[in-house]
Design a protein around this motif. Structure first.
Motif, short mmCIF file in Angstrom:
data_model
loop_
_atom_site.label_atom_id
_atom_site.label_comp_id
_atom_site.label_asym_id
_atom_site.label_seq_id
_atom_site.Cartn_x
_atom_site.Cartn_y
_atom_site.Cartn_z
N ASN B 377 0.83 -1.21 0.00
CA ASN B 377 0.00 0.00 0.00
C ASN B 377 0.86 1.25 0.00
O ASN B 377 1.68 1.45 0.90
N ASP B 379 0.15 4.79 0.57
CA ASP B 379 -0.93 5.68 0.98
C ASP B 379 -0.59 7.11 0.58
O ASP B 379 0.23 7.30 -0.31
N CYS B 380 -1.24 8.09 1.24
CA CYS B 380 -0.98 9.49 0.89
C CYS B 380 0.53 9.77 0.86
O CYS B 380 1.22 9.41 1.80
N PHE B 383 -1.45 7.05 -3.06
CA PHE B 383 -2.76 6.40 -3.17
C PHE B 383 -2.74 5.30 -4.26
O PHE B 383 -3.61 5.26 -5.12
N TYR B 385 -2.36 1.00 -4.69
CA TYR B 385 -2.45 -0.22 -3.88
C TYR B 385 -2.29 -1.43 -4.78
O TYR B 385 -2.91 -1.52 -5.83
N GLN B 406 -6.90 -2.27 -2.98
CA GLN B 406 -6.45 -2.30 -1.60
C GLN B 406 -6.80 -3.60 -0.89
O GLN B 406 -6.04 -4.12 -0.12
#
Lengths: 212, 408
Positions: B377, B379-380, B383, B385, B406
């Motif tokens: 993942n 993430d910020c 974004f 996955y 995700q």
């Protein structure tokens, strides 16, 4: 552990050691480190024309001392976080990199000298600002700094402006943790400690915000 | 089996209604909570990056007042119990943070000093990272969220098998209206692999009945060109509810009907309930209960993510099914990849169990998968996955599955 801060204020003594910045240091600083701190503080005060140059000067001046001096290491880390805010508009990814590195140096400084109030306050302030304005969250790292300042009553060793700053950022910590009532108590103490300082005015602004 | 599915349909409806009621319950007491005084909201104060926003504040590229309010049930003059205020404050905070638009969100409620007996709601947010990067199997994605301060996403796709663009606005014209459109093509894959040139377009329209409950319809048109042109149109009404009980427990319920027009005609109905529980920071228990049935003249494919083991595509084609999946995820390692991209490596073990039946055959088939996987993942601010898994069934047949998503 929460304490009744009004008792501390009424019962304790506030020792004025000097003006802002220098009042926090328990020891005499190397002139080069002092110069680096001055560049850092001027950049932090927001001189838009010279911030970039001031930060570069700060980093260059402090780099020889970051392995041996906790304060130099902390200020070096803080300067990197200021550099992050300079480049965020043009290169957000690089900004995150500077933030991450800066936080690392600040954490290292606290590890080198955990009872140095300046390092603790720098980490607390950077931690609050970084957590609010980036995907990096530092609340678990700065929790011990809040406890150091409030629960261990180290805030009482500070002068008016620095005391206001300490209460203000501890207030932000509790506000972000969801404890509004305690945060407002701390903002009130910040405002009382130095009403005309930047921190005192910010604290008053927070009190006004929640006075609807 | 059809009887079982019809009963399961009733089960889904019950689960759906429970999750909706859990959301509506924020406004009043449940049967278990004693009645308390309900107080109305006299004012909602919104702060973005330390500046107060009102309905009249010009956007100037900043996230709008209406966008922020679209994530909460708090409205002026609306009444809540004390517990209701606490619950909705926490749920609003989770919605705002899950939106990906904000770095931080705080919601406070206090009794008004100017109007005693009423409450003031303070919503304080900080603008987050609004660029979006991502991708999938052989394509990349670049996008920007919150254009014009609105609750939207404009994304461009470029790659071997998917190129195009999409735009979705979840608060069109400042009201809870969902509008979206997109168009994609499979160039250059079609040229290299001599496959039919395909143009895939979609239109989306719907609305948020509450911040957690959305409904609407997707219309997709797939035009394939090889020799002549064929068009397949799918109209899919949908209903989706997300219940954010806490930062650790979330439940999402979706119901969708697929109606096919063109060379392939038919319709099917599918529903799913996803639950994710994070008892401690590093561990997540995830469960998914879903099912589907053919209403008319088509078939359902349980390929890829649904049954992650070595069944053939024919074995995974059915007229109706019920499926249960579970994953035990361990957030083993979080680090920053240079220059500073946060990465989570999440190994997991999983099982997929399904009962499937064809209408022409009364026999019920067991379809199963047991395996391990790894989620990567980003993430910020990325974004993106990615999910890799390998599972085997009770016959010992295995399959490797890659998905750019995700979770299940």
């Amino acid at each position: 552990m929460k304490r009744n801060l009004k008792k501390i204020i009424l019962g304790g003594a506030c020792v004025l050691i000097g003006l802002a910045g220098a009042s926090l240091f328990a020891q005499e600083l190397n002139p080069q480190i002092q110069k680096g701190i001055e560049c850092h503080d001027r950049a932090r005060a927001g001189d838009p024309k010279n911030t970039d140059a001031l930060i570069e000067e700060c980093l260059k001046t402090l780099e020889p001392f970051i392995q041996t001096d906790a304060i130099a290491c902390a200020v070096y880390g803080s300067a990197l976080t200021i550099k992050a805010s300079i480049v965020v508009e043009t290169n957000a990814i690089k900004s995150l990199e500077y933030l991450d590195k800066g936080n690392g140096f600040i954490d290292k400084a606290v590890t080198m000298k955990s009872d140095e109030i300046y390092c603790r306050m720098l980490r607390l302030e950077n931690g609050i600002e970084v957590s609010r304005t980036s995907p990096l969250k530092r609340y678990s790292d700065i929790k011990s700094d809040v406890e150091f300042l409030i629960d261990d009553e180290k805030v009482e060793e500070l002068s008016g402006n620095d005391k206001a700053e300490a209460y203000l950022y501890c207030g932000f910590y509790y506000l972000d943790s969801g404890d509004l009532d305690y945060a407002l108590e701390l903002f009130e103490l910040a405002q009382q400690a130095a009403p005309d300082s930047d921190s005192g005015k910010r604290a008053q602004k927070m009190l006004d915000k929640y006075s609807e | 089996m059809i009887q079982i599915m019809k009963r399961c349909g009733v089960l889904f409806l019950i689960i759906f209604l429970i999750s909706v009621c859990a959301g509506f319950g924020a406004e009043g007491d449940t049967a278990q909570v004693p009645a308390t005084v309900r107080m109305s909201i006299s004012k909602i104060k919104v702060y973005l990056d330390e500046e107060e926003l009102t309905q009249d504040t010009p956007a100037d590229g900043k996230i709008r007042y209406s966008t922020i309010l679209s994530y909460t049930k708090f409205r002026e003059n609306k009444k809540f119990t004390k517990k209701g205020f606490e619950k909705e404050a926490e749920t609003t905070r989770l919605r705002l943070m899950n939106s990906g638009l904000f770095y931080s969100a705080q919601i406070e409620t206090r009794e008004s000093r100017k109007n005693p007996g009423t409450m003031v709601v303070y919503i304080t947010v900080r603008t987050g990272f609004l660029l979006r990067f991502g991708g999938g199997n052989a394509y990349g994605l670049f996008g920007k969220a919150a254009l014009g301060g609105r609750r939207n996403l404009l994304a461009g796709y470029l790659g071997y098998n998917k190129s195009g663009a999409s735009y979705v606005d979840e608060n069109a014209f400042g009201v809870p209206l969902i509008l979206g459109a997109g168009a994609f093509t499979n160039v250059p894959q079609s040229l290299v692999e001599k496959e039919p040139l395909a143009f895939d377009t979609f239109l989306k329209a719907g609305f948020f009945a509450t911040p957690d409950l959305s409904m609407g319809a997707d219309v997709q048109a797939l035009i394939s060109i090889k020799g002549g042109a064929t068009t397949e149109i799918t109209v899919s009404p949908f209903l989706c509810h997300t219940a954010l009980f806490s930062e650790r427990l979330m439940m999402k319920t979706e119901v969708c009907q697929f109606n096919y027009f063109g060379e392939v005609q038919g319709s099917s109905l599918e529903a799913a309930v996803n639950v994710e529980y994070t008892p401690i920071k590093q561990i997540t228990l995830a469960g998914r209960l879903n099912g589907g049935l053919v209403i008319q003249d088509t078939e359902i494919n349980l390929t890829e993510q649904k049954i992650r083991s070595g069944y053939t595509p024919e074995e995974l084609t059915t007229d109706c099914y019920g499926r249960f999946s579970a994953e035990f995820r361990w957030n083993a390692l979080s680090f920053n990849m240079p220059p500073c991209f946060p990465v989570d490596l999440i190994p997991y073990v999983f099982t997929d169990l399904a009962l499937a039946q064809d209408y022409s055959d009364k026999a019920i088939r067991l379809l199963d998968a047991y395996g391990v996987g790894l989620a990567i993942n980003f993430d910020c601010p990325v974004f993106a996955y990615f999910n890799f898994s390998y599972g085997v069934n009770h016959q010992g047949k295995g399959r490797f599955v890659f998905a750019a998503m995700q979770s299940f």
